[in-house]
Motif scaffolding. Structure first.
Motif, mmCIF file in Angstrom:
data_model
loop_
_atom_site.group_PDB
_atom_site.id
_atom_site.type_symbol
_atom_site.label_atom_id
_atom_site.label_comp_id
_atom_site.label_asym_id
_atom_site.label_seq_id
_atom_site.Cartn_x
_atom_site.Cartn_y
_atom_site.Cartn_z
ATOM 1 N N VAL A 37 -42.521 -24.409 37.142
ATOM 2 C CA VAL A 37 -43.775 -24.683 36.109
ATOM 3 C C VAL A 37 -43.655 -26.928 36.600
ATOM 4 C CG1 VAL A 37 -44.162 -25.784 33.704
ATOM 5 C CG2 VAL A 37 -42.712 -23.238 33.861
ATOM 6 N N GLU A 38 -44.784 -26.559 36.615
ATOM 7 C CA GLU A 38 -46.148 -28.044 36.894
ATOM 8 C C GLU A 38 -45.351 -29.487 35.808
ATOM 9 O OE1 GLU A 38 -50.153 -27.454 39.669
ATOM 10 O OE2 GLU A 38 -49.752 -26.987 37.814
ATOM 11 N N GLY A 39 -45.342 -28.921 34.827
ATOM 12 C CA GLY A 39 -44.804 -29.500 34.123
ATOM 13 C C GLY A 39 -43.561 -29.775 33.576
ATOM 14 N N SER A 40 -43.107 -30.312 32.561
ATOM 15 C CA SER A 40 -41.786 -30.404 31.477
ATOM 16 C C SER A 40 -42.123 -29.363 30.808
ATOM 17 C CB SER A 40 -41.235 -31.461 31.217
ATOM 18 O OG SER A 40 -39.990 -31.633 30.752
ATOM 19 N N ILE A 41 -41.306 -28.667 30.999
ATOM 20 C CA ILE A 41 -40.969 -27.173 29.833
ATOM 21 C C ILE A 41 -39.154 -26.897 29.573
ATOM 22 C CG2 ILE A 41 -40.303 -25.548 31.606
ATOM 23 C CD1 ILE A 41 -41.974 -23.527 29.526
ATOM 24 N N GLY A 42 -38.627 -27.249 28.058
ATOM 25 C CA GLY A 42 -37.114 -26.675 27.734
ATOM 26 C C GLY A 42 -37.006 -25.898 27.032
ATOM 27 N N THR A 43 -36.332 -25.765 26.143
ATOM 28 C CA THR A 43 -35.215 -25.067 25.579
ATOM 29 C C THR A 43 -36.491 -24.548 24.156
ATOM 30 O OG1 THR A 43 -33.803 -25.335 25.470
ATOM 31 C CG2 THR A 43 -33.481 -23.828 26.698
ATOM 32 N N SER A 44 -36.274 -25.986 23.689
ATOM 33 C CA SER A 44 -37.857 -25.613 22.667
ATOM 34 C C SER A 44 -38.626 -25.664 22.232
ATOM 35 C CB SER A 44 -36.595 -27.268 22.258
ATOM 36 O OG SER A 44 -37.606 -28.449 22.765
ATOM 37 N N ASP A 45 -39.667 -25.394 23.994
ATOM 38 C CA ASP A 45 -40.570 -25.030 23.939
ATOM 39 C C ASP A 45 -40.500 -23.197 24.081
ATOM 40 O OD1 ASP A 45 -41.496 -27.954 24.441
ATOM 41 O OD2 ASP A 45 -40.867 -27.203 26.544
ATOM 42 N N VAL A 46 -39.467 -22.731 23.605
ATOM 43 C CA VAL A 46 -39.656 -21.121 23.756
ATOM 44 C C VAL A 46 -39.075 -21.029 21.834
ATOM 45 C CG1 VAL A 46 -38.913 -19.022 24.670
ATOM 46 C CG2 VAL A 46 -38.823 -20.655 26.305
ATOM 47 N N ASP A 47 -40.660 -20.305 21.940
ATOM 48 C CA ASP A 47 -40.641 -19.241 20.804
ATOM 49 C C ASP A 47 -39.869 -18.274 20.970
ATOM 50 O OD1 ASP A 47 -42.312 -21.555 19.809
ATOM 51 O OD2 ASP A 47 -43.637 -20.640 20.635
#
Length: 390
Positions: A37-47
């Protein structure tokens, strides 16, 4: 309804890892997807999470989906385990698309895993067999190779195709797989090797059959509302189609075509607003060489009976008009059942973002994935688009 985009995708190498836990395999694939992923993605982003696995060896019992999502820190994220035989991964992607289009989720993980080499060949054959028709195929001794051998026999008798054409599928896909560091059988083979290999189920031989593989693959999908937070390179899920058919081969109208593929492709093309002629490449379900030839026709790449000509003319080579299985396909890349459909999406994502290394095509715009369960009882087809600036 929201448009859906793939913002990241990654996989483990496919191969034989009998000492690996399915949790650690999934964790490696999930980490690879996050890293892409180009940007930052964390576990809290996942629905939400859709996790595909057949559960070879009894792992179908219990909460195998939450077992892997919790292992990577997706705490309290709703997880649905998808089992649709070899098409489980494709249906996990479809469920992720539907969750986003419904408006109930913005970011969904579609993943799959399988460990298949930690038991005897006879036990593995049993678990593979449950994906077919139980009473009149498996319990009477028919194996998957036996079922596809019947399809191959019928096809070769009906059309202008030979056993050598089945071998050409193997040669092409091994050539591609040799360029893929994640491939289980990443070596080339000659037409002579592929034609003279030991018989498995006449007319299929060893080189006409995919390997038994372990591995995991993960795709991360996002809605149009949040996609710009994660990437500047938009890979849109332009079309999604799925269908089912009679599980037993003998119950179907044809041995030389899979109606579920035709229906799923029609849905996917219709949603995407494109046709087979618009595709730049495709990943198709080549569990056996005959399956790739049948897929050419069912997906509209050519007319019935013309698949062998398409192959012989080099049109599906990596430098042809419509490259097929640039990853190496199931034949070379491997077939860890639950991870196969999501692994196809990894290849499409890599191609459309220019990350496919030595296999990279020149600026492809449209790619297709085709994932089949059993001998055609279920099929998922997806069309992906690299969006260009308007």
């Amino acid at each position: 309804m929201s448009e859906v985009y793939v913002v990241g995708a990654g996989q483990t190498p496919f191969g034989s890892y009998p000492d690996e836990s399915y949790r650690t395999l999934f964790a490696d694939a999930y980490e690879a997807a996050v890293d892409s992923v180009e940007g930052s993605i964390g576990t809290s982003d996942v629905d939400e999470a859709m996790i595909a696995t057949l559960g070879v060896g009894g792992r179908q019992l219990g909460l195998s989906g939450p077992a892997v999502t919790e292992h990577v820190g997706l705490h309290n994220v709703p997880c649905t385990r998808i089992e649709n035989a070899c098409a489980a991964g494709g249906f996990a992607v479809r469920q992720a698309v539907q969750a986003i289009k419904s408006g109930m989720a913005d970011v969904v993980v579609a993943g799959g895993f399988e460990v298949m080499t930690d038991m005897s060949a006879d036990t593995t054959k049993y678990w593979l067999g449950v994906s077919g028709e139980t009473e009149w195929e498996r319990l009477t001794g028919t194996t998957f190779s036996g079922v596809y051998a019947q399809m191959a026999d019928a096809y070769l008798e009906r059309y202008d195709a030979t056993v050598e054409d089945l071998s050409r599928v193997a040669v092409k896909n091994h050539d591609n797989g040799a360029k893929n560091p994640k491939a289980h059988l990443g070596f080339t083979c000659s037409l002579e090797d592929a034609t003279n290999a030991p018989a498995v189920a006449d007319p299929l031989n060893l080189y006409h059959c995919c390997p038994t593989s372990d591995g995991a693959a993960v795709a991360i999908l996002a809605s149009e509302d949040v996609v710009d937070e994660y990437t500047d390179h938009r890979v849109r899920v332009a079309g999604s189609g799925a269908a089912s058919d009679r599980v037993g081969l003998a119950e179907r109208e044809s041995y030389t075509s899979i109606s579920a593929t035709k229906e799923a492709a029609e849905q996917a093309y219709g949603m995407a607003g494109v046709g087979a002629d618009d595709l730049d490449f495709a990943e198709v379900h080549d569990c056996f060489a005959i399956a790739e030839l049948v897929a050419y026709e069912d997906l509209g790449f050519c007319e019935p009976g013309e698949a062998a000509t398409l192959l012989r003319d080099g049109k599906t080579d990596i430098d042809g008009e419509l490259p097929v299985n640039t990853s190496g396909g199931l034949k070379s890349k491997g077939h860890p059942i639950g991870a196969t459909g999501t692994g196809q999406v990894v290849e499409v994502f890599d191609q459309l973002t220019g990350s496919a290394g030595d296999r990279q095509l020149e600026e492809p715009r449209y790619g297709l994935t085709h994932n089949v369960g059993g001998s055609g009882g279920a099929t998922a087809v997806h069309v992906f688009e690299r969006e260009v600036a308007r």
